[in-house]
Design an enzyme around this catalytic site. Structure first.
Site, PDB file in Angstrom:
ATOM      1  N   PHE A 305       0.825  -1.201   0.000  1.00 20.55           N
ATOM      2  CA  PHE A 305       0.000   0.000   0.000  1.00 20.55           C
ATOM      3  C   PHE A 305       0.863   1.257   0.000  1.00 20.55           C
ATOM      4  O   PHE A 305       1.846   1.344   0.742  1.00 20.55           O
ATOM      5  CB  PHE A 305      -0.876   0.063   1.258  1.00 20.55           C
ATOM      6  CG  PHE A 305      -2.051  -0.857   1.253  1.00 20.55           C
ATOM      7  CD1 PHE A 305      -3.228  -0.505   0.612  1.00 20.55           C
ATOM      8  CD2 PHE A 305      -1.997  -2.079   1.918  1.00 20.55           C
ATOM      9  CE1 PHE A 305      -4.334  -1.345   0.623  1.00 20.55           C
ATOM     10  CE2 PHE A 305      -3.086  -2.930   1.936  1.00 20.55           C
ATOM     11  CZ  PHE A 305      -4.259  -2.556   1.285  1.00 20.55           C
ATOM     12  N   ASP A 306       0.483   2.207  -0.820  1.00 21.97           N
ATOM     13  CA  ASP A 306       0.948   3.571  -0.607  1.00 21.97           C
ATOM     14  C   ASP A 306       0.217   4.076   0.633  1.00 21.97           C
ATOM     15  O   ASP A 306      -0.866   3.584   0.954  1.00 21.97           O
ATOM     16  CB  ASP A 306       0.602   4.416  -1.834  1.00 21.97           C
ATOM     17  CG  ASP A 306       0.854   5.891  -1.601  1.00 21.97           C
ATOM     18  OD1 ASP A 306       1.957   6.242  -1.129  1.00 21.97           O
ATOM     19  OD2 ASP A 306      -0.062   6.698  -1.864  1.00 21.97           O
ATOM     20  N   LYS A 307       0.780   5.048   1.342  1.00 27.49           N
ATOM     21  CA  LYS A 307       0.116   5.551   2.552  1.00 27.49           C
ATOM     22  C   LYS A 307      -0.865   6.674   2.244  1.00 27.49           C
ATOM     23  O   LYS A 307      -2.080   6.540   2.409  1.00 27.49           O
ATOM     24  CB  LYS A 307       1.139   6.033   3.585  1.00 27.49           C
ATOM     25  CG  LYS A 307       0.463   6.565   4.877  1.00 27.49           C
ATOM     26  CD  LYS A 307       1.488   6.944   5.922  1.00 27.49           C
ATOM     27  CE  LYS A 307       2.130   8.285   5.628  1.00 27.49           C
ATOM     28  NZ  LYS A 307       1.229   9.444   5.834  1.00 27.49           N
TER      29      LYS A 307
END
Length: 617
Positions: A305-307
């Site tokens: 995941f990107d944040k």
């Protein structure tokens, strides 16, 4: 085509029934045989026509096997067998086509949501036109119960809009002045006046329809393998039939072998499951770009995941301001001047906070310069001002005191992103910014594990303490912090060495990583061109909850596909043994074959009713 096929079925079947009635009434057997031959010709003609058409393209298909077998049956005087085989084949094809329509029901439901008319203002008058005729920039009026015909900006009005056709969520959302709306959504209450921003084939809804249609035509690896297998299987069966005839000199046995060896159920087993799965996803607001990606989603080991904008809502806010030697407002005002030219999400948070607190107009600083992954620099009142990370200040030999360092650590441990404002001589202050974690993020990570994902990781450009705080809160297995865009790509490459990896991002900043991963997933993709073009799978609603559903749907589709293939192979071999042991004759073999095809389709249709098995905890 379906209507014509239905007429052939009726005529052929009627001839067979009449023939049997006349035989029962003791009419001359030649009448029975004649009617059976006519029935064979009526039902067999389209089969033979398709077989000849395929041969022109050097394709030896199922129709060729049936045509040869039926011609041989008539030659040896097995008229009832010939009529039964052609009738069952054409009747089976008709039922298959009817049943296959159900697997495309989700796409049909989307097509039914396409708007038919649009009310526009031209020359001061309201007129109704086709949605395709609306011009960009025109004013469009939409009333209760009407479908919105364009992607547009709300100029006035207030309405409750059902966006199920785009996001898959049936709960209406409120739209008012300044909001954006999408074509194909429906106003339940209220009315809106819109400025058309995207029209015709350029609307989000039109692009979704196009992509779903293309996806349903695309082929998964399993499907490609089966088609390659069938390409050699049919000639192989013909060769086997010749060998059987040379050994047994039994023409009826040989012809029966040709009929029952038709790999119809096997050939259709993969595409029918893929179409049903993609259609189900489209109905739920999950845009899967093809069978390859639907199949791949079921094999994911690691989800990265990107944040920002993915695990968080992507709308960071200033939470604290700590200034040294100046007021908080002056620090904020200075920071806003520097950030005015920036498009970074943290810069937007600073500017929004300044505009809320300070009434004075904010003029952009000059000589603006970006340091990727570090921050920015600009000139205000002939002084160079820096905003960014410790590294930015260190690279420019700007000292950070122990007091400021302790404050930074405290804020970061609390999950805040702390940006430092400084000039050459000293540090001026710290602005803390936080982005709210999505409400469904923790449950979704749990659901991903239930869906078979082995590890969840987070990739972020934020500092390690913030990444650690977010990871602990969400129960993430590993995190990699302070990554530049190219470092995210390198990390994805590293993860992909021994695992099947999905990258989940916003489809803009993470485009390189999305493109590289085995499966690129863009979320909140409504109207985002980059998300739709780069990702393999797009979650049209701005919610993570669809991700585990998509993975669960993929696994259900792959299971369904395997069930179909195993069943189809079993039926073919069982029939083959039955023929060679003289327990299955031609008409019975064709009946079993057609029933197997229908059972494969009915099994695939179950996917259209898949609702997911992983609920929020």
């Amino acid at each position: 085509m379906m209507k014509k096929r239905g007429q052939i079925v009726i005529i052929s079947g009627s001839l067979i029934i009449i023939a049997h009635i006349l035989k029962y009434l003791n009419f001359d057997i030649s009448i029975f045989n004649g009617l059976m031959i006519i029935s064979s010709i009526v039902a067999g003609y389209p089969i033979a026509k398709n077989a000849i058409g395929a041969l022109r393209y050097k394709i030896l298909g199922i129709e060729a096997l049936v045509t040869v077998a039926v011609t041989g049956a008539i030659y040896i005087g097995e008229y009832w067998e010939a009529a039964a085989v052609t009738f069952l084949f054409i009747f089976g094809a008709y039922l298959e086509a009817r049943t296959l329509e159900k697997t495309r029901s989700s796409l049909k439901a989307l097509l039914d949501l396409a708007p038919n008319t649009a009310s526009v203002i031209r020359d001061g008058k309201e007129i109704k036109v086709s949605p395709d005729d609306v011009l960009k920039g025109e004013t469009v009026l939409v009333r209760p119960g009407e479908k919105i015909p364009v992607d547009g900006l709300v100029l006035s009005g207030n309405a409750s809009v059902n966006q199920a056709s785009i996001t898959g969520e049936s709960v209406p959302v409120t739209k008012e002045k300044g909001d954006h709306v999408f074509s194909g959504t429906v106003i339940e209450t209220g009315h809106l006046e819109l400025e058309a921003e995207r029209v015709g084939d350029d609307t989000t809804f039109a692009r979704i329809l196009e992509m779903v249609e293309e996806a349903q035509e695309s082929k998964a690896p399993t499907q490609k393998f089966i088609e390659k297998f069938a390409k050699y299987y049919t000639p192989g069966i013909m060769l086997l039939s010749v060998i059987v005839y040379l050994i047994t000199r039994d023409l009826e046995l040989t012809l029966t072998l040709l009929v029952i060896s038709c790999p119809g159920a096997m050939v259709i087993s993969a595409p029918v499951s893929i179409v049903a799965g993609i259609g189900n996803g489209a109905k739920k607001g999950i845009l899967i770009k093809g069978g390859e990606y639907l199949e791949k989603a079921g094999k994911i080991d690691i989800v990265a995941f990107d944040k920002t904008g993915t695990l968080t809502i992507g709308s960071p806010k200033v939470t604290n301001i700590k200034s040294y030697g100046m007021s908080e407002e002056d620090l904020l005002f200075l920071a806003a001047k520097v950030e005015m030219t920036s498009e970074h999400h943290l810069a937007r948070a600073i500017i929004e906070e300044a505009q809320t607190r300070i009434s004075s107009p904010i003029e952009a600083a000059t000589d603006f310069e970006v340091f990727p992954g570090g921050g920015v620099k600009a000139v205000v009142d002939n002084e160079e001002i820096y905003i960014g990370t410790r590294k930015l200040l260190s690279d420019n030999e700007i000292f950070i005191s122990n007091e400021i360092e302790e404050y930074l650590i405290q804020e970061e441990n609390n999950g805040q992103t702390a940006v430092i404002l400084a000039k050459k001589e000293k540090t001026l202050g710290v602005i803390s910014i936080a982005d709210k974690i999505r409400d469904d993020a923790r449950n979704e990570i749990l659901n991903l594990r239930k869906a078979g994902v082995k590890k969840v990781v987070m990739l972020t450009g934020d500092n390690r303490r913030v990444a650690n705080a977010v990871s602990k809160e969400l129960g993430i297995d590993e995190y990699y912090a302070e990554l530049l865009p190219e470092e995210k790509v390198s990390k994805i490459k590293e993860l992909m060495k021994n695992n099947t990896v999905a990258m989940v991002g916003d489809g803009i900043n993470d485009a390189p990583a999305l493109a590289l991963a085995h499966l690129g997933v863009a979320m909140g993709g409504s109207g985002t061109d980059v998300a739709m073009e780069t990702a393999d799978l797009v979650l049209m609603s701005d919610s993570l909850s669809k991700l585990s559903y998509a993975f669960g749907l993929s696994r259900a589709t792959v299971r369904n596909l395997k069930q179909n293939i195993y069943f189809a192979v079993f039926v073919v071999f069982a029939l083959l043994i039955g023929v060679l042991t003289r327990n299955v004759f031609m008409a019975l073999g064709m009946l079993i074959h057609e029933i197997s095809v229908l059972l494969v389709i009915v099994n695939a249709v179950r996917l259209t009713r898949y609702k997911g098995v992983h609920k929020d905890s």
